[in-house]
Design a protein around this motif. Structure first.
Motif, short mmCIF file in Angstrom:
data_model
loop_
_atom_site.label_atom_id
_atom_site.label_comp_id
_atom_site.label_asym_id
_atom_site.label_seq_id
_atom_site.Cartn_x
_atom_site.Cartn_y
_atom_site.Cartn_z
N ALA A 486 31.77 32.93 -45.79
CA ALA A 486 32.66 31.97 -46.45
C ALA A 486 33.14 32.50 -47.80
CB ALA A 486 31.93 30.65 -46.64
N LEU A 487 32.36 33.45 -48.37
CA LEU A 487 32.75 34.02 -49.66
C LEU A 487 33.58 35.29 -49.50
CD1 LEU A 487 29.41 33.54 -51.63
CD2 LEU A 487 31.48 32.14 -51.74
N GLY A 488 33.91 35.63 -48.25
CA GLY A 488 34.78 36.78 -48.01
C GLY A 488 34.05 38.09 -47.81
N LYS A 489 32.72 38.09 -47.80
CA LYS A 489 31.96 39.32 -47.62
C LYS A 489 31.92 39.71 -46.15
CE LYS A 489 27.54 41.43 -48.85
NZ LYS A 489 26.24 41.22 -49.48
N VAL A 490 32.18 40.98 -45.86
CA VAL A 490 32.17 41.45 -44.47
C VAL A 490 30.76 41.32 -43.90
CG1 VAL A 490 32.51 43.43 -42.96
CG2 VAL A 490 34.09 43.03 -44.85
N GLN A 491 30.68 40.76 -42.69
CA GLN A 491 29.40 40.59 -42.01
C GLN A 491 29.19 41.78 -41.06
OE1 GLN A 491 30.47 36.49 -40.71
NE2 GLN A 491 28.52 35.90 -41.63
N HIS A 492 28.49 42.77 -41.56
CA HIS A 492 28.30 43.99 -40.79
C HIS A 492 27.54 43.74 -39.48
CE1 HIS A 492 29.43 45.78 -44.65
NE2 HIS A 492 29.61 46.92 -44.03
N PHE A 493 26.59 42.81 -39.51
CA PHE A 493 25.82 42.56 -38.29
C PHE A 493 26.70 41.96 -37.20
CE2 PHE A 493 25.10 37.94 -38.00
CZ PHE A 493 25.56 37.51 -39.23
N LEU A 494 27.67 41.11 -37.57
CA LEU A 494 28.59 40.57 -36.57
C LEU A 494 29.52 41.66 -36.06
CD1 LEU A 494 29.67 37.04 -37.91
CD2 LEU A 494 28.23 37.59 -35.94
N LEU A 495 29.92 42.55 -36.95
CA LEU A 495 30.78 43.64 -36.53
C LEU A 495 30.06 44.54 -35.53
CD1 LEU A 495 33.61 44.74 -37.01
CD2 LEU A 495 32.70 46.12 -38.87
N LYS A 496 28.78 44.75 -35.73
CA LYS A 496 28.00 45.54 -34.78
C LYS A 496 27.94 44.84 -33.42
CE LYS A 496 24.39 47.92 -35.95
NZ LYS A 496 23.10 48.42 -36.49
N GLN A 497 27.82 43.51 -33.43
CA GLN A 497 27.81 42.77 -32.17
C GLN A 497 29.15 42.88 -31.46
OE1 GLN A 497 26.59 38.73 -32.99
NE2 GLN A 497 24.64 39.35 -33.91
N LEU A 498 30.23 42.75 -32.23
CA LEU A 498 31.57 42.87 -31.65
C LEU A 498 31.82 44.27 -31.11
CD1 LEU A 498 33.57 40.89 -34.38
CD2 LEU A 498 33.10 40.14 -32.04
N ASP A 499 31.32 45.26 -31.81
CA ASP A 499 31.48 46.65 -31.35
C ASP A 499 30.75 46.86 -30.04
OD1 ASP A 499 30.16 49.71 -31.67
OD2 ASP A 499 32.29 49.55 -32.12
N ALA A 500 29.53 46.31 -29.94
CA ALA A 500 28.76 46.45 -28.70
C ALA A 500 29.44 45.74 -27.55
CB ALA A 500 27.35 45.90 -28.92
N GLN A 501 29.97 44.54 -27.80
CA GLN A 501 30.69 43.81 -26.75
C GLN A 501 31.92 44.56 -26.29
OE1 GLN A 501 31.47 39.99 -28.53
NE2 GLN A 501 29.31 39.43 -28.65
N SER A 502 32.65 45.13 -27.26
CA SER A 502 33.87 45.86 -26.93
C SER A 502 33.56 47.07 -26.05
CB SER A 502 34.57 46.30 -28.21
OG SER A 502 35.70 47.09 -27.93
N ARG A 503 32.48 47.78 -26.38
CA ARG A 503 32.10 48.95 -25.58
C ARG A 503 31.64 48.55 -24.20
NH1 ARG A 503 27.87 51.35 -27.21
NH2 ARG A 503 27.23 49.91 -28.85
N ALA A 504 30.90 47.42 -24.12
CA ALA A 504 30.42 46.95 -22.81
C ALA A 504 31.58 46.56 -21.92
CB ALA A 504 29.48 45.76 -23.02
N GLN A 505 32.58 45.90 -22.50
CA GLN A 505 33.77 45.52 -21.74
C GLN A 505 34.52 46.75 -21.26
OE1 GLN A 505 35.85 42.96 -24.43
NE2 GLN A 505 34.42 41.24 -24.17
N GLY A 506 34.58 47.75 -22.15
CA GLY A 506 35.29 48.98 -21.79
C GLY A 506 34.60 49.71 -20.64
N GLU A 507 33.26 49.73 -20.67
CA GLU A 507 32.52 50.38 -19.59
C GLU A 507 32.65 49.61 -18.28
OE1 GLU A 507 29.10 52.12 -22.62
OE2 GLU A 507 28.61 50.54 -21.18
N ALA A 508 32.69 48.27 -18.41
CA ALA A 508 32.82 47.43 -17.20
C ALA A 508 34.17 47.61 -16.52
CB ALA A 508 32.60 45.97 -17.57
N SER A 509 35.19 47.82 -17.33
CA SER A 509 36.52 47.98 -16.77
C SER A 509 36.77 49.41 -16.27
CB SER A 509 37.57 47.61 -17.81
OG SER A 509 37.49 48.46 -18.94
#
Length: 509
Positions: A486-509
């Motif tokens: 809420a204060l505008g600080k980047v949430q690195h842990f969420l970015l790691k989760q999004l990165d993992a999801q993106s790679r999993a989707q890419g491998e699935a496709s």
């Protein structure tokens, strides 16, 4: 008494015993002590080095690295090891920040001299004559007098080891001579080390792991050390079979490299009474590879600021607790605390804190960072772990956002600082992505400035000029937004989760 006194005493007890073996040559304890004394005299008489002065070294592992360390101890001076994997810009920052009076370097790294414009810094070449300096051997040849300084003891600072900075700039952790002394006592306890042991050093001396987990501990005890200039799996395995060492340290990336080498299955490992490992959370399957060959694997936990030994499993001790990094060391304390600094109940997660004579004295010239890290003598590591009712520690997560790639620390803030220096980068965030070879590799998520056509290759060229290769992101992903608080600080842990999801989707496709 200074730390060098231990080398002198070992030379008196066993003058002809090999202290250091290197590339087919052997240096006895008597010769080692004599070279230290001559080097201390040279630093003092020829270069004006005294108590509190800084001597930087940029070199691969070699015996004179250790000679310089103990010569500095004799004079009450400080050695500043430079990481040869860093970019020249990073090395120059450290030289400037430390205010090095002398820079000693190998010819392979003389490229730093073209950009070096530090007033009052003497240049000494270990294996060549630099354009604006002299050779180490020439200095030794003309030195006179002695290298004694009556105003030195174990309380004197000896090492300034720079760690990658969470704020984007590295910090120099100052370690006193007593830190190395007590770290050595804990190493000897951890490994059941005696003067009959033979240590094979594969890790670089610019890390406290390569310098202190076994090497200086062995020399302080009168054991033998075989030094490799740098690690390669074939030379490491050949040395284990031919030289018959009893102890060595291997980070997980090295364990993987040697255990996947074609010679692994046929190499005789029977001389090894233990292999020590650490620097990151160690995958159990890597430990199992040595255990299956009859070699116990000891785990050690710590950091540059703890010299590094703080928590460890001991040879002959309980190695049955899967994933545990062991008990607090023989000469220090460790506990798990909450945000207020209170110790948490057994089994509860919290921040690991360490106190003892092995803990660093301060961050060089950085009082604010020192106050943040040290509280009533306790060093707050920033690592998340837990301690069971029997005192055994488990490390659950590493320092916030830190990436460990092949045993090297990569702080996202440092990489992000360089990314933002590019005129076409608006915002960015760097995270670690799991990697089968390196444990993790850095990945950058970048928001480009509007109406620009910045491409990943161009950005990597910009990064390579400022950062060591292992810090340059393996992949650069351009995005239009980043997850934030809420204060505008980047949430690195969420970015790691999004990165993992993106790679999993890419491998699935």
């Amino acid at each position: 008494m200074d730390l060098c006194s231990l080398i002198d005493r070992n030379a008196a007890f066993a003058p002809d015993k090999t202290a250091i073996a290197f590339e087919g040559e052997r240096l006895s304890y008597a010769a080692f002590a004599a070279r230290i004394e001559r080097t201390a005299a040279t630093l003092k008489q020829e270069l004006g080095v005294g108590r509190g002065d800084r001597v930087a070294i940029l070199s691969l592992n070699r015996p004179d690295y250790l000679v310089l360390l103990y010569a500095c101890a004799r004079l009450g001076a400080m050695l500043v090891p430079l990481n040869w994997r860093l970019a020249i810009a990073e090395q120059l920052f450290i030289l400037t920040d430390a205010g090095a009076k002398v820079l000693v370097l190998e010819q392979a790294f003389e490229g730093v001299l073209a950009e070096l414009e530090l007033e009052g810094t003497a240049i000494v070449g270990l294996d060549f004559e630099p354009p604006r300096g002299t050779t180490f051997e020439d200095l030794l040849a003309r030195s006179e007098g002695n290298g004694r300084n009556p105003h030195t003891d174990l309380s004197c600072p000896l090492l300034i080891v720079y760690t990658s900075g969470t704020t984007g700039r590295p910090k120099g952790a100052v370690l006193r001579q007593e830190a190395l002394f007590w770290n050595g006592v804990m190493s000897q306890h951890m490994h059941n080390m005696t003067s009959d042991d033979h240590v094979l050093t594969l890790l670089p001396f610019f890390h406290v792991g390569g310098l202190n987990i076994q090497t200086t501990a062995a020399l302080q005890l009168g054991a033998m050390v075989t030094v490799h200039a740098r690690f390669t799996p074939d030379t490491a395995l050949a040395a284990i079979e031919r030289e018959r060492p009893t102890l060595t340290v291997m980070v997980p990336a090295i364990i993987q490299a040697v255990s996947e080498h074609p010679a692994w299955a046929t190499t005789d490992l029977s001389s090894l009474k233990a292999v020590a490992t650490g620097s990151t959370i160690v995958p159990p399957h890597l430990i199992d590879r040595f255990v299956a060959r009859g070699v116990p694997v000891l785990q050690v936990y710590g950091s540059t600021e703890t010299c590094p030994i703080a928590v460890y499993t001991r040879l002959g001790g309980d190695l049955s607790r899967a994933g545990s990094t062991g008990l607090a060391g023989l000469c220090c304390e460790a506990k798990v605390i909450d945000q207020a600094g209170n110790e948490v109940p057994a089994g509860a997660p919290g921040e690991i804190a360490v106190r003892g004579p092995n803990v660093f004295f301060e961050y060089w010239g950085n009082a604010d960072a020192t106050r943040d890290a040290l509280h009533d003598g306790w060093y707050r590591t920033g690592d998340i772990g837990l301690c069971d009712a029997d005192g055994y520690f488990w490390v659950r997560d590493r320092k916030k956002n830190m990436i460990i790639s092949g045993g090297e620390n990569v702080y996202p803030a440092e990489v992000e600082r360089v990314l933002l220096e590019h005129p076409d980068v608006s915002e960015c965030a760097v995270i670690g992505r799991p990697d089968p070879r390196w444990d993790e590799v850095p990945i950058a998520y970048v928001i480009r400035r509007s109406d620009c056509r910045l491409e990943a290759d161009e950005l990597k060229v910009h990064l390579q000029a400022q950062l060591a290769r292992y810090k340059v992101p393996r992949d650069i992903v351009f995005v239009t937004d980043l997850p934030r608080t809420a204060l505008g600080k980047v949430q690195h842990f969420l970015l790691k989760q999004l990165d993992a999801q993106s790679r999993a989707q890419g491998e699935a496709s």
